[in-house]
Write a protein that holds these residues in place. Structure first.
Motif, PDB file in Angstrom:
ATOM      1  N   LYS A   1       0.822  -1.201   0.000  1.00 61.18           N
ATOM      2  CA  LYS A   1       0.000   0.000   0.000  1.00 61.18           C
ATOM      3  C   LYS A   1       0.866   1.265   0.000  1.00 61.18           C
ATOM      4  N   THR A   2       1.865   1.266   0.897  1.00 59.99           N
ATOM      5  CA  THR A   2       2.770   2.413   0.946  1.00 59.99           C
ATOM      6  C   THR A   2       3.513   2.567  -0.370  1.00 59.99           C
ATOM      7  N   THR A   3       3.934   1.420  -0.914  1.00 59.50           N
ATOM      8  CA  THR A   3       4.643   1.454  -2.187  1.00 59.50           C
ATOM      9  C   THR A   3       3.789   2.110  -3.267  1.00 59.50           C
TER      10      THR A   3
ATOM     11  N   MET B   1      -2.778   9.730   1.797  1.00 57.66           N
ATOM     12  CA  MET B   1      -2.688   9.583   3.249  1.00 57.66           C
ATOM     13  C   MET B   1      -2.357   8.158   3.619  1.00 57.66           C
ATOM     14  N   ASP B   2      -1.142   7.979   4.181  1.00 57.49           N
ATOM     15  CA  ASP B   2      -0.696   6.639   4.541  1.00 57.49           C
ATOM     16  C   ASP B   2      -0.965   6.388   6.018  1.00 57.49           C
ATOM     17  N   GLU B   3      -2.008   5.683   6.304  1.00 54.64           N
ATOM     18  CA  GLU B   3      -2.425   5.404   7.683  1.00 54.64           C
ATOM     19  C   GLU B   3      -2.366   6.660   8.554  1.00 54.64           C
ATOM     20  N   PRO B   4      -3.096   7.688   8.176  1.00 49.09           N
ATOM     21  CA  PRO B   4      -2.944   8.966   8.879  1.00 49.09           C
ATOM     22  C   PRO B   4      -3.483   8.940  10.297  1.00 49.09           C
TER      23      PRO B   4
ATOM     24  N   PHE C   1       2.734  11.045   5.790  1.00 49.43           N
ATOM     25  CA  PHE C   1       3.611   9.891   5.916  1.00 49.43           C
ATOM     26  C   PHE C   1       3.204   8.989   7.074  1.00 49.43           C
ATOM     27  N   GLN C   2       3.379   7.686   6.837  1.00 47.30           N
ATOM     28  CA  GLN C   2       3.051   6.703   7.862  1.00 47.30           C
ATOM     29  C   GLN C   2       3.881   6.937   9.126  1.00 47.30           C
ATOM     30  N   ASP C   3       5.188   7.298   8.940  1.00 43.44           N
ATOM     31  CA  ASP C   3       6.039   7.559  10.118  1.00 43.44           C
ATOM     32  C   ASP C   3       6.184   9.067  10.364  1.00 43.44           C
TER      33      ASP C   3
HETATM   34 MG   LIG Z   1       2.715   1.078   4.791  1.00 41.56          MG
END
Ligand SMILES: [Mg+2]
Ligand SMILES: Nc1ncnc2c1ncn2[C@@H]1O[C@H](COP(=O)(O)OP(=O)(O)OP(=O)(O)O)[C@@H](O)[C@H]1O
Lengths: 268, 250, 253
Positions: free
Chosen positions: A60-62, A172-175, A96-98
């Motif tokens: 998903k992030t990719t 939005m990556d796991e916001p 970003f997820q992180d």
């Molecule tokens: Mg991810």
């Protein structure tokens, strides 16, 4: 379990009815020997929120980073607003997820970073940043540093930063993954309002089935690596019944169950 | 570094620098840099000589005795500091002082106290190495996870058992890290000691070569020294990596 | 709490200096003056100006050498950290230099550059530079990928990624490298005064040893160690204040 069937949930063909803001065409992405995405195609309708739901590590992030122009696909193309993506552009903003906050910069400077890179004057960008800091509920923390904030607060800084640049497409990556359940519900409602009021396209990654069904106009279910789209689900009937009633709506509950039924086999 | 799709090994650029050295040497640009080929030839001719072997032996002896004492004193002191608050508070300021102090300045004192010989060099070597070993052993003991200690208690481990089965292994990555840095410092210490007390080991050899302008000899000895130092440091880094796999997960 | 820490610090100082005093009174060696004798010599030399002139002399090569090493070291470190090619080309040199006993180069430097200021500055440079270069390049190389991605996704140019993201992210480690470099520079400065020509503090040490004026010799050594330790501690305090809350990491030694 049937693979790769596209199922329309009580709605006619999507691609015909909606204009695509982002279209992903036959994307394959390999990291060395690891095949993360294989021949993936997906349309993201303009002005709507599409969730990507799938097991951890499925890419998903990719996919989001490829759309952002941060990663190059091994093959295939991505079009945003009809133009092929090669680099990051002002039409997209990333959460970003992180978090990716700069630890040496205060909250307000972190939020204003995107505007600063667009050459917006200092006083103007601070005014904009302040507004969005208030919107995400961090008023009073403008001059705090990331290490002084909780995980959820940091995530909201990342959210404010992405909102402040006023991009058409929000990636939005796991916001909401680091915010507490109450704030999370509040944010989900805010997100629905945002989708309603602004003509922006949202690409939303989440691990929570309930959250995906609650906020999405369209849910793409991804298979484990090498990832392709297994199903597209479009909840339709409960969206305009008011935010308070969604979680009681029979269709909402049915879709949640149905998604769980189809994902369950990958967990077991 | 990837060249024409072929991955060049890490240290391969040293070959380029060796080539450059040869060219500068051949060009006769400066008297102080003879060609690498000449230095290498000299290297093989002196490596068997009695003077060289004596210097190497004396240096190795001072180095090994110095490092061994630093380790044998440093690790227990560090572990005790990590376990006893009073001892820690009394010693830590001085350990920190000597860690950053320019220890070279102490060599003249050692010379007047212990004479112009091996003893002073050994003490210099140990002084260069010991402080970081103490400090790292202390840090290693202090970071041991409380629940590991409690686990040992709950299974009724005796203090000795707890020490050898738990504390030592849990602190090992830090201790080894300290020993590695300490040994690298000791290499520098043993050479600095010999330079200042220049009648022993390589110090005497350097004196002899520079008095007679024997540049080839000089560089040959330098290459041997640098290569030895580098090999020691890489070997220790390799050892440290072997325990690093659990260092982050304790 | 605060009191206990301070008390114990004082106690440990009293213990060490007391032991020195007693050992000097026994005496353990004819060349071991008492603590009080040495301090008296230190006060005397400070008051009559000997120390001041000596330090002016000693600190000159140190300051010049450290300035050159800092400037060149950081520049080379950035370059090596940013470019794979220069990393391949230069890193091995500095890695070997870092592990090697570079002091062995001193006799050669003296032959080539004489016994003047140049040689002493060069000694300071070869001691201080490797750790500065290695810390800088390591820190630049290890800038978290997500910071750089964030910069790119918000359209930062390569230059602003360097200036706004990579350098600030690397600066704690760069600063720590500078501190370690200065620490090594002190060793180099003293070594060159003891080995090349006795000037400054090295002169006091060498001269008072030759006339068996041991209190003065110990006083000079005490003063240079004190100076170095105080200065490095000050740097560490600045470092802590400057990079408070920043992620910290050190390339060892
Ligand atoms: Mg991810
Ligand atoms: N830089 C990389 N190098 C090699 N492999 C990678 C890299 N980044 C991701 N991968 C691999 O690609 C796959 C997809 O990673 P990705 O981060 O896109 O997953 P994800 O769906 O976002 O997972 P999560 O839900 O846990 O965040 C993973 O299996 C991972 O091993």
């Amino acid at each position: 379990m049937a693979m790769s069937q596209i199922k329309e949930e009580s709605a006619p063909a999507a691609s015909a009815e909606f204009e695509s803001a982002v279209s992903v065409k036959n994307i394959t992405k390999n990291y060395g020997d690891v095949e993360a995405l294989r021949d993936m195609s997906l349309e993201f309708p303009r002005g709507q929120l599409t969730s990507l739901l799938g097991p951890s590590g499925c890419g998903k992030t990719t996919l989001l980073k490829i759309i952002a122009g941060l990663l190059e696909p091994t093959s295939g193309t991505v079009e945003v607003g009809g133009k092929e993506v090669t680099d990051p552009g002002p039409d997209r903003a990333f959460v970003f997820q992180d978090f990716a906050l700069l630890p040496w910069a205060s909250v307000i400077r972190n939020v204003a970073f995107g505007l600063e890179m667009r050459g917006v004057a200092a006083s103007e960008r601070e005014a904009i940043a302040e507004k969005y800091i208030k919107d995400v509920g961090l008023a009073g923390f403008e001059n705090a540093y990331p290490h002084e904030l909780s995980g959820g607060m940091r995530q909201r800084v990342g959210l404010a930063r992405a909102l402040s640049v006023d991009a058409d497409v929000l990636l939005m990556d796991e916001p909401f993954s680091a915010v507490d359940e109450q704030t999370r519900r509040k944010f989900q409602e805010d997100l629905l309002a945002l989708v309603q009021n602004e003509n922006k396209t949202f690409l939303f990654v989440t691990h929570s089935i309930e959250e995906a069904v609650y906020v999405s106009d369209q849910i793409a279910i991804l298979l484990p690596r090498p990832s392709r789209v297994s199903e597209i689900i479009r909840p339709s009937s409960f969206r305009n019944k008011g935010v308070d009633n969604i979680r009681r709506d029979p269709e909402y509950l049915d879709i949640v169950d149905e998604i769980w039924a189809s994902l369950r086999s990958y967990v077991e | 570094m990837i060249l024409f799709g072929y991955r060049l090994p890490g240290m391969s650029s040293l070959l380029v620098w060796g080539l450059l050295w040869e060219i500068v040497g051949q060009s006769g640009l400066t008297f102080f840099v003879p060609p690498l080929s000449e230095v290498t030839a000299t290297l093989f001719s002196i490596i068997g000589t009695a003077a060289f072997q004596k210097a190497l032996f004396e240096t190795a002896y001072a180095f090994l005795v110095g490092v061994a004492s630093a380790i044998l004193i440093g690790i227990p002191v560090g572990i005790l500091m990590g376990k006893s608050r009073l001892l820690d508070e009394l010693l830590l300021p001085w350990v920190n002082v000597f860690l950053s102090a320019p220890l070279t300045a102490l060599v003249p004192v050692l010379m007047v106290l212990f004479g112009f010989g091996m003893k002073s060099i050994i003490i210099t070597t140990a002084l260069f190495a010991i402080w970081i070993i103490i400090l790292n052993s202390r840090a290693g003991v202090r970071q041991i996870n409380r629940s590991l200690v409690e686990m040992a208690h709950s299974f009724g481990a005796s203090p000795v058992d707890a020490f050898f089965k738990i504390y030592f292994w849990a602190a090992l990555p830090e201790i080894l890290g300290g020993v590695r840095i300490g040994i690298i410092r000791a290499v520098k210490g043993v050479i600095i000691g010999q330079l200042l007390i220049s009648i022993v080991g390589f110090g005497a050899l350097f004196e002899l070569y520079s008095a007679n302008f024997l540049m080839g000899h000089f560089w040959a000895v330098l290459i041997v020294l640098f290569a030895l130092a580098f090999t020691i440091s890489e070997f220790l880094a390799y050892l440290e990596r072997r325990v690093a796999y659990y260092a982050a997960k304790r | 709490m605060q009191n206990r820490a301070l008390l114990l610090k004082l106690l440990s100082a009293v213990l060490l200096f007391g032991a020195w005093e007693i050992a000097g009174r026994v005496p353990v060696s004819f060349a071991f003056p008492t603590f009080l004798e040495s301090m008296a010599a230190l006060v005397r030399m400070t008051l009559d100006g000997t120390m001041l002139t000596a330090y002016a002399e000693t600190l000159k090569p140190l300051a010049i050498g450290v300035a050159i090493s800092a400037f060149l070291g950081i520049a080379i470190g950035l370059w090596v950290g940013l470019s794979k090619f220069f990393d391949w080309l230069f890193s091995p040199i500095f890695i070997v230099m870092q592990a090697a006993p570079l002091a062995a180069l001193i006799p050669l430097l003296v032959l080539a550059y004489g016994i003047g200021l140049t040689s002493k500055v060069l000694v300071v440079c070869i001691m201080a530079m490797p750790v500065i270069v290695l810390n800088t390049s390591g820190a630049v190389r290890n800038t978290p990928e997500s910071y750089k991605e964030m910069g790119r996704s918000f359209l930062a140019s390569d230059l602003s990624i360097l200036v706004r993201i990579i350098i600030p992210a690397a600066s704690p480690v760069i600063f720590a490298g500078l501190r370690l470099g200065i620490s090594a520079g002190f060793i180099g400065a003293i070594l060159s005064e003891l080995k090349i020509t006795p000037t400054g503090v090295g002169d006091i040490i060498t001269y008072s040893r030759s006339i068996a004026d041991y209190p003065s010799m110990y006083a000079a050594i005490f003063s240079i160690i004190l100076l170095a330790v105080l200065f490095l501690n000050l740097l560490e305090k600045i470092e802590l204040a400057l990079f408070k809350g920043n992620e910290r990491g050190y390339v060892s030694d």
